[in-house]
Design an enzyme around this catalytic site. Structure first.
Site, short mmCIF file in Angstrom:
data_model
loop_
_atom_site.label_atom_id
_atom_site.label_comp_id
_atom_site.label_asym_id
_atom_site.label_seq_id
_atom_site.Cartn_x
_atom_site.Cartn_y
_atom_site.Cartn_z
N GLU A 134 76.42 13.83 -55.34
CA GLU A 134 75.47 14.86 -54.88
C GLU A 134 75.28 14.74 -53.37
OE1 GLU A 134 72.26 14.20 -53.65
OE2 GLU A 134 72.31 12.03 -53.94
N LEU A 191 72.36 16.38 -51.73
CA LEU A 191 71.11 17.13 -51.65
C LEU A 191 70.18 16.49 -50.62
CD1 LEU A 191 70.43 17.55 -55.49
CD2 LEU A 191 71.65 19.13 -53.97
N CYS A 214 68.53 7.56 -49.84
CA CYS A 214 69.99 7.60 -49.73
C CYS A 214 70.54 6.80 -48.56
CB CYS A 214 70.47 9.05 -49.63
SG CYS A 214 70.23 10.00 -51.15
#
Length: 471
Positions: free
Chosen positions: A154, A156, A263
């Site tokens: 991902e 995002l 992240c």
């Protein structure tokens, strides 16, 4: 349309499941935490993300989205099974903790009774697709069960996750079975995004390399900010000038307090760990982490330089979340800053539009004495009798404050702008002692050779600079 199961209802899982349901699929989200599922079934989300609550409600009412703790219920007839569980930093010097991924894979194996494609959506180390495949193979119970594994990382951004899902820059898919990767690609065809289809290892590496590069850009501009501050240059204008170069671009060149969240910190650490394990010396990744850590400490240095001892002072903190439009406190600079100033004897007054509760919990986890912290309901309450004000999160509402009112409420008009959301000259006019990140507090020394005719263009240059900064 497809029948999909998403394992994990954290940030990635909940956004992914909800957006896939919004594309017309039937989605069941599984989480082993009963309280979280109970709250979701009541419409109470575990995270704040603009627009997500409304999308969840719409798809639940349409019968396309449901939540459960039951693997048999969630896996029933599922063609695609997304693993979207947490992969925190483990105790092995920065490597990712894979126990939640392995647990999810084991539960899939024990309850699967048909063919399905298992998709790694979690950020996992290179080689994790093999781990998932091995765990499932070793624990399959039904003779009718079979599977393929696909990596689908991902990309995002918290605070803009729905927009990013619906308008992706690219969709990365990796598998040792190209047919399985192409089946997953069909889930995203409506989004009309470019596909990168490769092997498992490469797909897993694309995620880490992307995040590490963006973290590097942030640390680079923060190091340049320190040089700018010493030499009398303005890092905001430096970033504008750099960004017009198409090879560089303007994004991620905002000097400030560095990166945080779920992240970048763990992914840079994990990539450095993987490099170490491979017998390499990831010196640039280590520098990125060091610069990021040091950047938030600069705030305390600026406070010490202006106030001397912090004992007995009141420091106002505007913003707790690591970035605006989220309540995420993971690796948030505010936690370190509050810990450091309270340890020097200061009292802190804080305000964040959405992260008050998650901020309180984060401070408690870091053993900050909450008797030294007052949680306020407005920015103006934070400023009341404060000896200094520190902008930590660049919420839009902080950009439009009545700064005259803020100045009048403070005991000492010291403003540390950790996100460079204000103009130094304007704050000076309001009577603040202003310190930004990489913003000169005095005019830059002239380095033009004597008689250089470019000095006659100062008016034109100033006008062009103003246009660039406004753009």
């Amino acid at each position: 349309m497809s029948v999909i199961c998403v394992i994990g209802t954290g940030y990635v899982g909940l956004v992914t499941g909800t957006c896939l349901a919004d594309l017309g699929n039937t989605v069941t989200c599984i989480d082993i935490v009963q309280e979280k599922i109970d709250r979701l079934n009541k419409g109470i989300l575990p995270i704040y993300e603009p627009g997500l609550e409304e999308m969840v409600e719409r798809n639940v009412q349409a019968g396309r989205l449901r939540f459960t703790t039951s693997y048999p219920e969630g896996l029933e007839n599922s063609e695609f099974i997304f693993i979207a569980v947490n992969t925190p930093t483990g105790n092995n010097q920065g490597g990712a903790d894979m126990r939640y991924v392995e647990s999810a894979a084991r539960s899939i194996a024990e309850n699967l009774d048909h063919y399905a494609i298992v998709i790694n959506k979690s950020t996992v180390p290179v080689g994790s697709g093999d781990v998932v495949s091995r765990v499932i193979s070793n624990n399959l119970k039904s003779p009718d069960a079979s599977f393929s594994v696909v990596s689908n990382p991902e990309f995002l951004r918290e605070g803009a996750a729905l927009l990013d899902f619906q308008n992706p820059d690219r969709i990365v898919l990796g598998s040792s079975e190209p047919e399985a990767a192409h089946k997953v690609a069909r889930l995203y065809l409506q989004l009309r995004a470019p596909f990168v289809i490769t092997d498992l290892y490469t797909a897993e590496m694309i995620k880490y390399a992307s995040n590490a590069f963006l973290a590097t850009k942030i640390s680079f501009i923060n190091e340049i900010a320190q040089v700018c501050e010493r030499l009398g240059a303005d890092v905001k204008q430096v970033a504008v000038g750099m960004g017009y170069d198409k090879r560089i671009g303007h994004s991620f060149l905002d000097a400030g307090l560095g990166y945080g969240g779920s992240c970048f910190p763990k992914d840079v650490r994990a990539l450095a760990h993987m490099a170490d394990e491979a017998g390499l010396h990831p010196q640039m990744l280590r520098a990125v982490m060091d610069i990021n850590h040091d950047q938030r400490r600069l705030v305390v240095t600026k406070l010490n330089n202006l106030l001397g001892s912090l004992r007995g002072t009141t420091i106002g903190i505007l913003g707790l979340a690591f970035k605006p439009n989220t309540d995420d406190m993971r690796e948030a600079p505010a936690v370190d800053i509050i810990h450091w100033v309270t340890s020097q004897g200061a009292h802190v007054r804080v305000y964040d539009p959405v992260a008050a509760e998650t901020g309180r919990e984060a401070l408690m986890r870091e053993n900050v004495n909450l008797q030294d912290v007052t949680f306020c309901k407005t920015s103006y309450e934070v400023a009341d009798q404060a000896d200094a004000l520190v902008v930590v999160t660049e919420w839009n509402e902080f950009k439009s404050l009545n700064m005259q009112k803020i100045r009048a409420a403070m005991r000492q008009p010291i403003l540390i702008d950790g996100r460079n959301i204000y103009e130094p000259s304007e704050m000076s006019r309001y009577g603040f002692t202003y310190r930004g990140m990489g913003r000169a507090t005095s005019p830059a020394p002239s380095i033009l050779p004597a008689g250089d005719t470019t000095s006659d263009m100062s008016g034109q240059v100033a006008q062009e600079t103003l246009i660039a900064s406004e753009s």
